[in-house]
Scaffold this active site. Structure first.
Site, PDB file in Angstrom:
ATOM      1  N   ARG A  52      -2.598  -0.536  -8.167  1.00 14.33           N
ATOM      2  CA  ARG A  52      -3.466  -0.044  -7.779  1.00 14.33           C
ATOM      3  C   ARG A  52      -3.553   1.343  -7.891  1.00 14.33           C
ATOM      4  O   ARG A  52      -2.584   2.338  -7.566  1.00 14.33           O
ATOM      5  CB  ARG A  52      -4.248  -0.626  -6.482  1.00 14.33           C
ATOM      6  CG  ARG A  52      -5.331   0.447  -5.776  1.00 14.33           C
ATOM      7  CD  ARG A  52      -5.168  -0.144  -4.124  1.00 14.33           C
ATOM      8  NE  ARG A  52      -5.478  -1.400  -3.767  1.00 14.33           N
ATOM      9  CZ  ARG A  52      -5.173  -1.504  -2.299  1.00 14.33           C
ATOM     10  NH1 ARG A  52      -4.187  -0.767  -1.879  1.00 14.33           N
ATOM     11  NH2 ARG A  52      -5.160  -2.742  -2.279  1.00 14.33           N
ATOM     12  N   ASP A 108       1.608  -1.534   0.104  1.00 11.62           N
ATOM     13  CA  ASP A 108      -0.057  -0.406   0.639  1.00 11.62           C
ATOM     14  C   ASP A 108       0.930   1.314  -0.391  1.00 11.62           C
ATOM     15  O   ASP A 108       2.544   1.143   0.062  1.00 11.62           O
ATOM     16  CB  ASP A 108      -0.738   0.038   1.448  1.00 11.62           C
ATOM     17  CG  ASP A 108      -1.690  -1.290   0.674  1.00 11.62           C
ATOM     18  OD1 ASP A 108      -2.309  -1.504   0.182  1.00 11.62           O
ATOM     19  OD2 ASP A 108      -2.974  -1.692   2.216  1.00 11.62           O
TER      20      ASP A 108
END
Length: 299
Positions: free
Chosen positions: A176, A125
């Site tokens: 992402r 992330d």
């Protein structure tokens, strides 16, 4: 922005935890990994994938980082044991980035290596901008050794994102793409929502041009529309991209995307340290608080 949304975004960081929990429970699978497993089983039955994340921020010791590393390894083992269609998300600071960069890298490398053994995948992330360079460096180093088993995140509100795509284009690309939720200075991040959306579309097209695998992470139907347009334009096959959404957000849109024949992955966080995550998400999307309040009042 309506008055309700304005008040939520301005006050959420100061609202007591018991009140936040009323609004946040739909965002969180529960306190334990097995809560996340149950939610993921339910999602899989609906034709949706998941990425599981153990919540926990602001660690201050290497012992805490090792604890979270072991939790991540356990998540991968449980995914394999339960036969879930799911992968893992983790945060570099949770692995010790703010304590010792190489220590954090070795922790993440151990997790990615384990994911490879299990034929699974780890999403690193992205956090706030002090972490951006190190996070992208970790991805660059790990993708060489574990191609197809690791990816990271790009944030469309950052001015640097198109250049980051170019700089990373010398290897396998797996990202992402999201808008971004941290409060960054204007010199680093766009503040106008229209420009953020335009940079999202521009970055997504650039990624498709470079044959990247993209997790199209958005709840904004305008961006979903633009993504579908680009998917058609570049003739992408179903397995060459996916949509991604948060647990508890716009389930109707989620179902529309899946019923349209597209793959979709839901972010499934769990853990006792739910408060910082929930406050950030409610600040980003106050409409969730509105929806939860209506349910709470039986409206």
């Amino acid at each position: 922005m309506g008055i309700f949304n304005f008040l939520v975004s301005k006050t959420i960081m100061h609202i007591p935890a018991p009140i936040v929990s009323i609004f946040a429970k739909s965002y969180i699978a529960g306190p334990t990994l097995y809560d996340a497993v149950k939610v993921t089983h339910d999602l899989n039955k609906k034709g949706m994938m998941a990425t599981i994340d153990v919540l926990g921020e602001f660690i201050s010791t290497k012992e805490e980082a090792i604890f979270y590393k072991n939790e991540c390894i356990k998540i991968l083992d449980v995914i394999a044991k339960e036969g879930l269609d799911a992968n893992l998300s983790l945060k570099p600071t949770q692995m010790g980035l703010n304590l010792d960069k190489e220590f954090a890298f070795e922790n993440i490398k151990e997790i990615v290596a384990h994911a490879k053994e299990l034929n699974n995948f780890v999403r690193i992330d992205m956090e706030d901008t002090p972490c951006t360079d190190d996070t992208l460096e970790f991805f660059r180093r790990l993708r060489e050794e574990f191609p197809g088993h690791v990816g990271t995140v790009l944030q469309a509100y950052l001015r640097r994102t198109p250049k980051d795509i170019e700089n990373l284009s010398d290897g396998l690309l797996n990202f992402r793409l999201c808008k971004g939720i941290y409060n960054e200075p204007r010199k680093l991040a766009y503040k106008d929502p229209y420009i953020v959306n335009q940079n999202y579309i521009y970055s997504l097209e650039k990624l498709f041009q470079k044959k990247a695998y993209v997790g199209i992470a958005t709840h904004d139907e305008k961006l979903v529309f633009e993504a579908l347009r680009l998917i058609e334009k570049y003739g992408l096959k179903r397995e060459e991209y996916e949509f991604q959404m948060l647990l508890g957000v716009d389930e109707e849109l989620r179902n529309i995307i899946v019923s349209g024949g597209h793959r979709l992955r839901v972010y499934v966080p769990f853990g006792k340290d739910w408060l910082p995550y929930s406050r950030r998400r409610l600040k980003e999307n106050p409409n969730i608080a509105r929806h939860a309040l209506k349910q709470f009042l039986g409206m």
